[in-house]
Design an enzyme around this catalytic site. Structure first.
Site, PDB file in Angstrom:
ATOM      1  N   HIS A  32       0.632  -1.215   0.116  1.00 51.34           N
ATOM      2  CA  HIS A  32       0.094   0.025   0.113  1.00 51.34           C
ATOM      3  C   HIS A  32       0.773   1.279  -0.069  1.00 51.34           C
ATOM      4  CE1 HIS A  32      -2.627  -2.985   1.914  1.00 51.34           C
ATOM      5  NE2 HIS A  32      -3.556  -2.454   1.107  1.00 51.34           N
ATOM      6  N   HIS A  39      -4.475  -5.880  -5.945  1.00 53.52           N
ATOM      7  CA  HIS A  39      -4.255  -7.113  -5.216  1.00 53.52           C
ATOM      8  C   HIS A  39      -5.450  -7.662  -4.555  1.00 53.52           C
ATOM      9  CE1 HIS A  39      -3.699  -3.871  -2.192  1.00 53.52           C
ATOM     10  NE2 HIS A  39      -4.092  -4.591  -1.257  1.00 53.52           N
ATOM     11  N   CYS A  74     -11.769  -7.484   7.329  1.00 51.37           N
ATOM     12  CA  CYS A  74     -11.446  -7.677   6.209  1.00 51.37           C
ATOM     13  C   CYS A  74      -9.766  -7.812   6.135  1.00 51.37           C
ATOM     14  CB  CYS A  74     -11.626  -6.277   5.299  1.00 51.37           C
ATOM     15  SG  CYS A  74     -11.187  -4.697   6.395  1.00 51.37           S
ATOM     16  N   HIS A  76      -6.419  -9.774   3.866  1.00 48.54           N
ATOM     17  CA  HIS A  76      -5.814 -10.417   2.239  1.00 48.54           C
ATOM     18  C   HIS A  76      -5.421 -11.653   2.713  1.00 48.54           C
ATOM     19  CE1 HIS A  76      -4.723  -6.119   2.868  1.00 48.54           C
ATOM     20  NE2 HIS A  76      -4.967  -5.983   1.515  1.00 48.54           N
ATOM     21  N   GLU A  94      -8.270 -10.478  14.362  1.00 44.84           N
ATOM     22  CA  GLU A  94      -8.884  -8.979  14.659  1.00 44.84           C
ATOM     23  C   GLU A  94      -9.919  -9.061  15.707  1.00 44.84           C
ATOM     24  OE1 GLU A  94      -9.990  -7.059  11.320  1.00 44.84           O
ATOM     25  OE2 GLU A  94      -8.646  -7.595   9.915  1.00 44.84           O
ATOM     26  N   TYR A 111     -12.477  -2.160  -5.845  1.00 43.82           N
ATOM     27  CA  TYR A 111     -12.683  -0.703  -5.891  1.00 43.82           C
ATOM     28  C   TYR A 111     -10.987  -0.165  -5.481  1.00 43.82           C
ATOM     29  CZ  TYR A 111     -10.995  -1.143  -0.912  1.00 43.82           C
ATOM     30  OH  TYR A 111     -10.094  -1.441   0.105  1.00 43.82           O
ATOM     31  N   GLU A 121      -5.848   2.508  -1.725  1.00 46.45           N
ATOM     32  CA  GLU A 121      -6.321   1.016  -1.664  1.00 46.45           C
ATOM     33  C   GLU A 121      -6.633   0.697  -2.959  1.00 46.45           C
ATOM     34  OE1 GLU A 121      -6.219  -1.221   0.368  1.00 46.45           O
ATOM     35  OE2 GLU A 121      -6.640  -0.499   2.509  1.00 46.45           O
ATOM     36  N   GLU A 123      -8.021  -2.871  -4.652  1.00 46.79           N
ATOM     37  CA  GLU A 123      -8.427  -4.154  -4.213  1.00 46.79           C
ATOM     38  C   GLU A 123      -9.363  -4.818  -5.168  1.00 46.79           C
ATOM     39  OE1 GLU A 123      -6.569  -4.053   0.218  1.00 46.79           O
ATOM     40  OE2 GLU A 123      -8.659  -4.001  -0.056  1.00 46.79           O
ATOM     41  N   TRP A 168     -14.615   1.066   1.068  1.00 47.16           N
ATOM     42  CA  TRP A 168     -15.221  -0.202   0.443  1.00 47.16           C
ATOM     43  C   TRP A 168     -16.605  -0.569   0.940  1.00 47.16           C
ATOM     44  CZ3 TRP A 168     -10.768   0.580   3.361  1.00 47.16           C
ATOM     45  CH2 TRP A 168     -10.771   0.266   4.589  1.00 47.16           C
TER      46      TRP A 168
END
Length: 190
Positions: A32, A39, A74, A76, A94, A111, A121, A123, A168
């Site tokens: 980022h 990604h 959220c 990856h 999290e 987005y 961002e 993604e 997002w």
């Protein structure tokens, strides 16, 4: 969930083309920036047994969009990791939360957005819905606050003050709302 460089494991993200097909890998810590390559990521909305939706406020220490309200979790997926496994891993990390019944509601969402610091961002970010199977015990490095809300109240809040929410969430909530309504009116069984 990464590659080893000089005896240290480096967390990697999957680089993708515009259709979401993998084309490479990149170090998560440096992916980022001002010109972020596309990604793979995911967003997940968690629903409890009462049909309420979990929303979280990002920790103030987060590199992008610190302090904004967003979906439940959220992240990856690591190279070779299934999206469902990534959702479970990040929910546990999290939120200290176990999830089940993971369903991909918006498989083609993506987005690009830039925060106030200039970080972008970019993604390909399928959106999931899951059911909570344990209590929330948030990691303070990830989550500043959380609330269980009626999905209609979230839609109204985002409509009234989109600047207070992650880009997002704002971008996908209208398309996700029918899935949330169907899920919560069916007794929160995802």
């Amino acid at each position: 969930m990464g590659v080893e460089e000089g005896g240290v494991e480096v967390e990697m993200v999957v680089l993708v083309d515009d259709a979401g097909a993998p084309i490479g890998m990149h170090d998560k810590q440096t992916v980022h920036g001002e010109s972020t390559p596309r990604h793979l990521a995911f967003s997940c909305h968690v629903i409890d047994a009462e049909g309420r939706l979990l929303v979280t406020r990002r920790a103030l220490s987060k590199r992008t969009w610190p302090g904004v309200w967003t979906n439940s979790v959220c992240g990856h997926p690591a190279p070779g990791e299934s999206m469902e496994d990534a959702v479970r891993r990040r929910a546990a990390f999290e939120l200290g939360l176990g999830v089940a019944g993971i369903v991909c509601a918006l498989p083609d969402f993506g987005y690009s957005a830039r925060d106030a610091s200039g970080i972008q961002e970019n993604e390909f970010c399928p959106v999931f819905v899951a059911r909570a199977v344990s209590a929330v015990e948030p990691n303070p490095d990830e989550v500043a606050e959380f609330r269980w809300v009626d999905p209609a109240d979230l839609v109204a809040a985002v409509g009234a003050a989109p600047w207070a929410f992650s880009p997002w969430l704002v971008a996908h909530l209208a398309d996700l709302a029918p899935h949330l309504t169907a899920t919560t009116t069916a007794g929160a069984h995802v």
